[in-house]
Design an enzyme around this catalytic site. Sequence first.
Site, mmCIF file in Angstrom:
data_model
loop_
_atom_site.group_PDB
_atom_site.id
_atom_site.type_symbol
_atom_site.label_atom_id
_atom_site.label_comp_id
_atom_site.label_asym_id
_atom_site.label_seq_id
_atom_site.Cartn_x
_atom_site.Cartn_y
_atom_site.Cartn_z
ATOM 1 N N ASP A 290 0.837 -1.202 0.000
ATOM 2 C CA ASP A 290 0.000 0.000 0.000
ATOM 3 C C ASP A 290 0.871 1.251 0.000
ATOM 4 O O ASP A 290 1.216 1.753 1.059
ATOM 5 C CB ASP A 290 -0.900 -0.011 1.245
ATOM 6 C CG ASP A 290 -1.837 1.180 1.299
ATOM 7 O OD1 ASP A 290 -2.003 1.855 0.276
ATOM 8 O OD2 ASP A 290 -2.390 1.422 2.382
ATOM 9 N N GLU A 326 -2.134 10.748 -0.391
ATOM 10 C CA GLU A 326 -3.391 9.995 -0.459
ATOM 11 C C GLU A 326 -3.809 9.552 0.927
ATOM 12 O O GLU A 326 -4.999 9.554 1.266
ATOM 13 C CB GLU A 326 -3.223 8.789 -1.380
ATOM 14 C CG GLU A 326 -4.504 8.018 -1.671
ATOM 15 C CD GLU A 326 -4.795 6.893 -0.675
ATOM 16 O OE1 GLU A 326 -5.844 6.252 -0.793
ATOM 17 O OE2 GLU A 326 -3.957 6.659 0.225
ATOM 18 N N GLU A 327 -2.817 9.148 1.723
ATOM 19 C CA GLU A 327 -3.123 8.614 3.044
ATOM 20 C C GLU A 327 -3.683 9.673 3.991
ATOM 21 O O GLU A 327 -4.175 9.336 5.066
ATOM 22 C CB GLU A 327 -1.870 7.974 3.656
ATOM 23 C CG GLU A 327 -1.310 6.794 2.875
ATOM 24 C CD GLU A 327 -2.175 5.557 2.941
ATOM 25 O OE1 GLU A 327 -3.259 5.605 3.580
ATOM 26 O OE2 GLU A 327 -1.786 4.531 2.356
ATOM 27 N N ASP A 355 -4.617 0.744 -6.646
ATOM 28 C CA ASP A 355 -4.292 0.953 -5.232
ATOM 29 C C ASP A 355 -4.314 -0.397 -4.522
ATOM 30 O O ASP A 355 -5.372 -1.005 -4.367
ATOM 31 C CB ASP A 355 -5.342 1.894 -4.620
ATOM 32 C CG ASP A 355 -4.917 2.448 -3.274
ATOM 33 O OD1 ASP A 355 -3.924 1.963 -2.718
ATOM 34 O OD2 ASP A 355 -5.593 3.359 -2.771
ATOM 35 N N HIS A 453 -1.198 -0.958 6.699
ATOM 36 C CA HIS A 453 -0.864 0.236 7.492
ATOM 37 C C HIS A 453 0.046 -0.083 8.678
ATOM 38 O O HIS A 453 -0.033 0.582 9.704
ATOM 39 C CB HIS A 453 -2.140 0.943 7.965
ATOM 40 C CG HIS A 453 -2.757 1.799 6.913
ATOM 41 N ND1 HIS A 453 -3.769 2.683 7.172
ATOM 42 C CD2 HIS A 453 -2.504 1.925 5.583
ATOM 43 C CE1 HIS A 453 -4.122 3.309 6.058
ATOM 44 N NE2 HIS A 453 -3.355 2.848 5.078
#
Length: 514
Positions: A290, A326-327, A355, A453
């Site tokens: 990611d 983006e995060e 993504d 994450h």
Amino acid sequence: MRRALYSTAAVILTGSLFVAAPADAGNKHQSKAKPVDTSRLTKAVTVNGQLQTLRQLQVIANRNGGNRASGLPGYDASAAYVRAQLRKAGYKVRTQSFTFAFSRDLAPAELQQVTPAARDIETEAFDYSGSGDVTGTLTPVGLVIPPGEPGTTPSGCAPGDFPAAGAGPSVALIQRGACDFGVKAANAQAAGYDAAIIFNEGQEGRQELLTGTLGTPVDIPVVGISYEDGVALSEQDDATVRVFASTEVDLNRTTSNVIADLPGKTKNPDQVVVVGAHLDSVPAGPGINDNGTGTAAVLEIAKQYTKTKLDKKAQRPVRFAFWGAEEKGLLGAEHYVASLTDAQRARIYANLNFDMIGSPNFARFVYDGDGSSDDNAGPAGSGEIEKIFTDYFAKKNLASAPTSFDGRSDYGPFIAEGIPAGGLFSGAEGIKTPEEAALFGGTAGVAYDQCYHQACDDITNVSTRAINELGDAAAHSVGVLALSKQGLYGDQRRAKVSAKKLAAPRSHGHALTR
């Protein structure tokens, strides 16, 4: 990737293994275009080529504090690497800088129940949480247990929901629901609370450890917990808790997008295909799945697109974009779209978004552009883009499934302006169902990506099979949109859409906001 809500278990699954629903379901957008041979591009886009980029991104993270987050040195190094590769391949590359509100944890958040019985509780701080170490009395705020429909719990959404804070330190216990996390946190702070705990709402898909973004900074520490832990805390009489968060917040941090175009002309210069992936990771880890996997696929497609000389046959221009921040809420893509003039925006024919396409316990999810699985249809043309992917997978005897077109990745700002979009996704923190395991392989009852994450989202956290199959599908879609003489609609024009903007759901920080 921003944390997404999935529509997979009870949806139409297409492919050689399983076909469901009426004959026309999910196929109402029949492309008029003649088949396009994309085999030169799909053969040139290899797993090895993508892995070379992933290994380089891992090295960059290793040298820069273990991450590639926007606003930190690892992102800048990643952007420099991508720019150099694109220029070497013949592209005219520009850097589009912008400022944003930066936030990261300086130390892991902590939460303990102190009384009536001591215990540690799994937690994470929200993006834009304040710092602090608070031990105080716990006050439940308008909880609904068991909950009603998802997104309806009003806990903390109004200032009047909060009882008066006590004379000593006070901690608000709030439930996810009908308004943004930032609203709940700001109301808690305004009511005099010294810290806030927000727990998940409780319905299916809203039970796990809650993480997200407040959107704007607050001064008090704000942490998330699971529904189970929230209920357990709410059942304690006169409980005392300790909340700890240590964060860094900078309202004017600079980052950038990397945007690449090829010199020269095409037959339809007013039909630009924007192919994008977000380049940043979260601060917690290197972000190799990611979204290193999306970045690697888009970069490899760009390189092989010129190397195979398919650009010489292009009917319309292809613009390759690598989005920053983006995060933190799709900020790079939002900045790009907002920076366009009306005339420039009208010339964007389609957006493709990739993504997380290498999840270890992967699925082949296709963005549901026609809304056949959950009525979340995209702008006119999105159904045709979806069909490019589903037809490709069917031809390869590979099952695919729709995933909600809810605007929670970088295509969101495009569909908000009526621009058709589509793309692929292999799953994040959601749990693979037995039906999906039968379709795609892998393990039911386990997350698609158990390192989502986290620091363990490294070079060991990708599936080469997923990279191979979804990378080829991505290359195929670029080839179709670039080379098709008839285009998506068979008339060389993008279908007209309503002048009224289509409102895409806003969330995140790849994180949820509510």
